[in-house]
Design an enzyme around this catalytic site. Structure first.
Site, PDB file in Angstrom:
ATOM      1  N   ASP A  13       0.810  -1.224   0.000  1.00 34.02           N
ATOM      2  CA  ASP A  13       0.000   0.000   0.000  1.00 34.02           C
ATOM      3  C   ASP A  13       0.841   1.270   0.000  1.00 34.02           C
ATOM      4  O   ASP A  13       0.434   2.304   0.544  1.00 34.02           O
ATOM      5  CB  ASP A  13      -0.968   0.007   1.203  1.00 34.02           C
ATOM      6  CG  ASP A  13      -1.818  -1.243   1.236  1.00 34.02           C
ATOM      7  OD1 ASP A  13      -2.200  -1.718   0.153  1.00 34.02           O
ATOM      8  OD2 ASP A  13      -2.086  -1.748   2.341  1.00 34.02           O
ATOM      9  N   LYS A  16       1.826   2.069  -5.055  1.00 32.38           N
ATOM     10  CA  LYS A  16       2.376   1.489  -6.294  1.00 32.38           C
ATOM     11  C   LYS A  16       1.428   1.717  -7.468  1.00 32.38           C
ATOM     12  O   LYS A  16       1.863   1.970  -8.580  1.00 32.38           O
ATOM     13  CB  LYS A  16       2.596  -0.032  -6.126  1.00 32.38           C
ATOM     14  CG  LYS A  16       3.569  -0.392  -5.033  1.00 32.38           C
ATOM     15  CD  LYS A  16       3.669  -1.890  -4.845  1.00 32.38           C
ATOM     16  CE  LYS A  16       2.413  -2.539  -4.308  1.00 32.38           C
ATOM     17  NZ  LYS A  16       2.062  -2.168  -2.925  1.00 32.38           N
ATOM     18  N   GLY A  40      -4.642  -4.367  -3.653  1.00 35.66           N
ATOM     19  CA  GLY A  40      -5.606  -3.317  -3.967  1.00 35.66           C
ATOM     20  C   GLY A  40      -4.798  -2.112  -4.372  1.00 35.66           C
ATOM     21  O   GLY A  40      -4.136  -1.494  -3.546  1.00 35.66           O
ATOM     22  N   HIS A  41      -4.769  -1.801  -5.659  1.00 33.79           N
ATOM     23  CA  HIS A  41      -3.964  -0.692  -6.166  1.00 33.79           C
ATOM     24  C   HIS A  41      -4.905   0.435  -6.604  1.00 33.79           C
ATOM     25  O   HIS A  41      -5.699   0.253  -7.523  1.00 33.79           O
ATOM     26  CB  HIS A  41      -3.099  -1.155  -7.346  1.00 33.79           C
ATOM     27  CG  HIS A  41      -2.082  -2.187  -6.952  1.00 33.79           C
ATOM     28  ND1 HIS A  41      -1.263  -2.801  -7.845  1.00 33.79           N
ATOM     29  CD2 HIS A  41      -1.738  -2.685  -5.736  1.00 33.79           C
ATOM     30  CE1 HIS A  41      -0.454  -3.646  -7.208  1.00 33.79           C
ATOM     31  NE2 HIS A  41      -0.738  -3.597  -5.928  1.00 33.79           N
ATOM     32  N   GLN A 223       1.864  -6.365  -3.358  1.00 32.62           N
ATOM     33  CA  GLN A 223       2.369  -6.491  -1.987  1.00 32.62           C
ATOM     34  C   GLN A 223       3.698  -5.719  -1.898  1.00 32.62           C
ATOM     35  O   GLN A 223       3.864  -4.734  -2.582  1.00 32.62           O
ATOM     36  CB  GLN A 223       2.544  -7.954  -1.559  1.00 32.62           C
ATOM     37  CG  GLN A 223       1.236  -8.708  -1.387  1.00 32.62           C
ATOM     38  CD  GLN A 223       0.609  -9.128  -2.683  1.00 32.62           C
ATOM     39  OE1 GLN A 223       1.226  -9.795  -3.485  1.00 32.62           O
ATOM     40  NE2 GLN A 223      -0.627  -8.750  -2.908  1.00 32.62           N
TER      41      GLN A 223
HETATM   42  P1  GDP Z   1      -0.778   0.244  -3.492  1.00 31.61           P
HETATM   43  O1  GDP Z   1      -1.371  -1.034  -3.017  1.00 31.61           O
HETATM   44  O2  GDP Z   1       0.681   0.332  -3.228  1.00 31.61           O
HETATM   45  O3  GDP Z   1      -1.122   0.572  -4.910  1.00 31.61           O
HETATM   46  O4  GDP Z   1      -1.433   1.394  -2.581  1.00 31.61           O
HETATM   47  P2  GDP Z   1      -2.987   1.543  -2.198  1.00 31.61           P
HETATM   48  O5  GDP Z   1      -3.704   2.029  -3.388  1.00 31.61           O
HETATM   49  O6  GDP Z   1      -3.474   0.309  -1.531  1.00 31.61           O
HETATM   50  O7  GDP Z   1      -2.901   2.629  -1.064  1.00 31.61           O
HETATM   51  C1  GDP Z   1      -2.342   3.881  -1.286  1.00 31.61           C
HETATM   52  C2  GDP Z   1      -3.411   4.951  -1.015  1.00 31.61           C
HETATM   53  O8  GDP Z   1      -2.801   6.219  -0.934  1.00 31.61           O
HETATM   54  C3  GDP Z   1      -4.431   5.075  -2.135  1.00 31.61           C
HETATM   55  O9  GDP Z   1      -5.667   5.476  -1.600  1.00 31.61           O
HETATM   56  C4  GDP Z   1      -3.845   6.180  -3.014  1.00 31.61           C
HETATM   57  O10 GDP Z   1      -4.832   6.856  -3.756  1.00 31.61           O
HETATM   58  C5  GDP Z   1      -3.269   7.086  -1.969  1.00 31.61           C
HETATM   59  N1  GDP Z   1      -2.089   7.851  -2.372  1.00 31.61           N
HETATM   60  C6  GDP Z   1      -1.086   7.500  -3.223  1.00 31.61           C
HETATM   61  N2  GDP Z   1      -0.120   8.451  -3.244  1.00 31.61           N
HETATM   62  C7  GDP Z   1      -0.534   9.422  -2.391  1.00 31.61           C
HETATM   63  C8  GDP Z   1       0.038  10.638  -1.938  1.00 31.61           C
HETATM   64  O11 GDP Z   1       1.138  11.040  -2.306  1.00 31.61           O
HETATM   65  N3  GDP Z   1      -0.667  11.354  -1.013  1.00 31.61           N
HETATM   66  C9  GDP Z   1      -1.879  10.953  -0.531  1.00 31.61           C
HETATM   67  N4  GDP Z   1      -2.492  11.709   0.373  1.00 31.61           N
HETATM   68  N5  GDP Z   1      -2.443   9.798  -0.943  1.00 31.61           N
HETATM   69  C10 GDP Z   1      -1.773   9.040  -1.840  1.00 31.61           C
HETATM   70  P1  IMO Z   2      -0.917  -4.320  -2.206  1.00 30.39           P
HETATM   71  O1  IMO Z   2      -0.515  -4.896  -3.541  1.00 30.39           O
HETATM   72  C1  IMO Z   2      -0.968  -4.727   2.121  1.00 30.39           C
HETATM   73  C2  IMO Z   2      -0.960  -8.813   3.707  1.00 30.39           C
HETATM   74  C3  IMO Z   2      -2.190  -9.294   4.440  1.00 30.39           C
HETATM   75  C4  IMO Z   2      -1.559 -10.235   5.438  1.00 30.39           C
HETATM   76  C5  IMO Z   2      -0.441 -10.886   4.613  1.00 30.39           C
HETATM   77  C6  IMO Z   2      -0.788 -12.232   4.016  1.00 30.39           C
HETATM   78  O2  IMO Z   2      -2.205  -3.579  -2.245  1.00 30.39           O
HETATM   79  O3  IMO Z   2       0.209  -3.569  -1.592  1.00 30.39           O
HETATM   80  P2  IMO Z   2      -2.356 -12.948   1.995  1.00 30.39           P
HETATM   81  O4  IMO Z   2      -3.807 -12.714   1.744  1.00 30.39           O
HETATM   82  O5  IMO Z   2      -1.448 -12.385   0.962  1.00 30.39           O
HETATM   83  O6  IMO Z   2      -2.039 -14.383   2.289  1.00 30.39           O
HETATM   84  O7  IMO Z   2      -2.049 -12.162   3.376  1.00 30.39           O
HETATM   85  O8  IMO Z   2      -0.142  -9.972   3.575  1.00 30.39           O
HETATM   86  N1  IMO Z   2      -1.201  -8.305   2.343  1.00 30.39           N
HETATM   87  C7  IMO Z   2      -1.160  -6.999   2.015  1.00 30.39           C
HETATM   88  N2  IMO Z   2      -0.982  -5.905   2.772  1.00 30.39           N
HETATM   89  N3  IMO Z   2      -1.100  -4.607   0.799  1.00 30.39           N
HETATM   90  C8  IMO Z   2      -1.253  -5.689   0.012  1.00 30.39           C
HETATM   91  O9  IMO Z   2      -1.242  -5.637  -1.334  1.00 30.39           O
HETATM   92  C9  IMO Z   2      -1.327  -6.967   0.617  1.00 30.39           C
HETATM   93  N4  IMO Z   2      -1.508  -8.218   0.163  1.00 30.39           N
HETATM   94  C10 IMO Z   2      -1.412  -9.023   1.214  1.00 30.39           C
HETATM   95  O10 IMO Z   2      -2.855  -8.225   5.077  1.00 30.39           O
HETATM   96  O11 IMO Z   2      -0.964  -9.519   6.475  1.00 30.39           O
HETATM   97 MG    MG Z   3      -2.878  -1.697  -1.752  1.00 28.82          MG
END
Ligand code: GDP
Ligand code: IMO
Ligand code: MG
Length: 431
Positions: A13, A16, A40-41, A223
């Site tokens: 998270d 990416k 979840g991207h 991840q």
């Molecule tokens: P990922 O799994 O690495 O793609 O990240 P996620 O999408 O799960 O979580 C990142 C969250 O931060 C999302 O809601 C993005 O929209 C948000 N986000 C990304 N870059 C920034 C930033 O520079 N500032 C803020 N405030 N939010 C951001």
């Molecule tokens: P993105 O791509 C954050 C965590 C789960 C748990 C561990 C194992 O959005 O960064 P799993 O279901 O993979 O067997 O769970 O990994 N986990 C993540 N945490 N971002 C993710 O993906 C994750 N995918 C798995 O919360 O701790």
């Molecule tokens: Mg994510």
């Protein structure tokens, strides 16, 4: 043409999705190499919010070919829903393809994930319950079902029958739950096969051809490093290799295809699920970061644990991944804080630890340096020079500690909320 990898350096998270979307503009291919719909991207483009779980984050650009690579595990139900959701938002998905060699997540994988977590109680991992672990377990046990099996119903029938008979033994005898019914699962998956068959390709040859035709390829990690099955905070990890070494395993390319290793880290840390987190903040500052950063899981909606940026862990991640460019996201989230801490060492049993340990213990504590906050909104800034001095000092300290160049700083979730810090390198890589 260089092939670039985007990898998360913390516990996922990091943003990416946002960065992959941004860098996809000038890519011909965006390819996922591991993980499944546990990811979840999120991508924000002009009031539209897309959350991608399996489909690469290049899909918003219609010119980009997106491949769900051989190392990914694919839940067809989730894949089809994602395609439908994107199409309902007028996103062209005609260039989204699935690798033949990718393994399929079945209903029994999701159930076994849940049952195992329930039985483990306080030893549980806190998985996403998406069946990811059990799908990879079957792959290594050599009993998995692959995407290509959906192209041959007779094969699929036999493999599914064998698997369901086997899994029902475990489900009924170990977990004391109701057995699964073969026929309904078979019929459900045949319907999925009919929907996705024209997206199934031999990704290995496609990717090699693309490379030889000098196409620009971006590999998107899911991840992150500290959740890596080999080098993460085991056993509190996922079941694949998000680290850059996983690109070759997950796509069938040799290491010398890869050129730029771009690591993404938040300006602080978060973690979903259980496991060690040395810099976790267990007070109201953690709550402020969670609220301001909207730190709730994009897949499971769980509140993310929040903590200070851990430079020991980050240095370790950069080392394992061969990172040559760093991207720092969510710097804007820290804007309200009076003091910001950076973890520069660990302390355990009265001893100072300077390297990330293999047996990272729950009791390990961060040793911090305090930085005065900038206490100003920075989310509208586009030029590095315009950042408040205290903000630049924070960034400079990170760069010096890691001895790495920061390519870009993200200051908001929107596609255009970025500060390109090193314009020369950025345009060299992504022009
Ligand atoms: P990922 O799994 O690495 O793609 O990240 P996620 O999408 O799960 O979580 C990142 C969250 O931060 C999302 O809601 C993005 O929209 C948000 N986000 C990304 N870059 C920034 C930033 O520079 N500032 C803020 N405030 N939010 C951001
Ligand atoms: P993105 O791509 C954050 C965590 C789960 C748990 C561990 C194992 O959005 O960064 P799993 O279901 O993979 O067997 O769970 O990994 N986990 C993540 N945490 N971002 C993710 O993906 C994750 N995918 C798995 O919360 O701790
Ligand atoms: Mg994510």
């Amino acid at each position: 043409m260089p092939s670039n990898v985007i990898v998360g350096l913390q516990w996922g998270d990091e943003g990416k999705g946002k960065i992959t979307d941004l860098l996809s503009k000038n890519s011909d291919y965006v390819i996922r190499y591991q993980g499944g719909n546990n990811s979840g991207h999120s991508i924000h483009v002009k009031n539209h919010r897309f959350i991608l779980h399996l489909i690469p984050s290049g899909v918003i650009y219609s010119n980009v070919k997106c491949i769900v690579g051989p190392g990914v595990v694919v839940d067809p139900q989730s894949f089809i829903k994602e395609i439908q959701d994107l199409e309902s938002m007028n996103i062209d998905t005609s260039k989204v393809f699935l690798a033949k060699r990718a393994h399929i997540t079945m209903p029994y994988h999701r159930l076994l994930d849940k049952y195992q977590e329930e039985i483990l109680e306080d030893q549980s991992i806190g998985t996403t319950h998406r069946g990811i672990g059990p799908t990879y377990e079957d792959k290594t046990a050599r009993m998995g079902i692959r995407v290509l099996d959906l192209l041959n119903f007779k094969n699929f029938y036999q493999k599914l029958k064998y698997n369901i008979d086997f899994k029902n033994e475990i489900i009924t005898k170990v977990y004391k739950k109701e057995p699964l019914v073969f026929e309904s699962i078979y019929e459900e998956y045949i319907e999925y096969a009919k929907i996705i068959y024209n997206r199934i390709i031999d990704a290995v040859h496609e990717i090699h051809d693309a490379f030889h035709n000098k196409k620009k390829i971006l590999f998107e990690g899911a991840q992150a490093m500290l959740l890596d099955i080999n080098y993460g905070t085991y056993p509190y990890v996922t079941t694949s290799s998000p680290s850059t070494g996983g690109v070759c395993i997950g796509t069938g390319i040799p290491p010398n295809f890869l050129e730029n290793f771009i690591g993404v880290a938040k300006a602080y840390c978060t973690r979903v699920g259980f496991g060690p987190f040395p810099t976790e903040i267990n007070n109201e500052i953690g709550d402020v970061i969670r609220q301001k950063g909207n730190e709730y899981g994009a897949t499971t909606k769980r509140p993310r644990r929040c903590g200070w940026l851990d430079l020991i862990a980050l240095k370790y991640s950069c080392m394992i991944n061969g990172i040559n460019y760093l991207i720092i996201t969510k710097l804007d989230v820290l804007s309200e804080l009076k003091t910001i801490k950076l973890c520069v060492e660990y302390k355990y049993n009265g001893q100072i630890i300077k390297c990330f340990p293999a047996n990272i213990e729950q009791g390990i504590q961060g040793v911090y340096m305090d930085f005065p906050g900038w206490e100003k909104d920075i989310s509208h800034i586009h030029e590095y020079e315009d950042l408040p001095e205290n903000c630049k000092k924070y960034i400079k300290f990170i760069e010096d500690y890691l001895n790495l160049e920061i390519l870009l700083v993200s200051v908001g979730s929107e596609r255009n909320q970025n500060i390109i810090k090193n314009k020369y390198s950025f345009f060299k890589i992504f022009a």
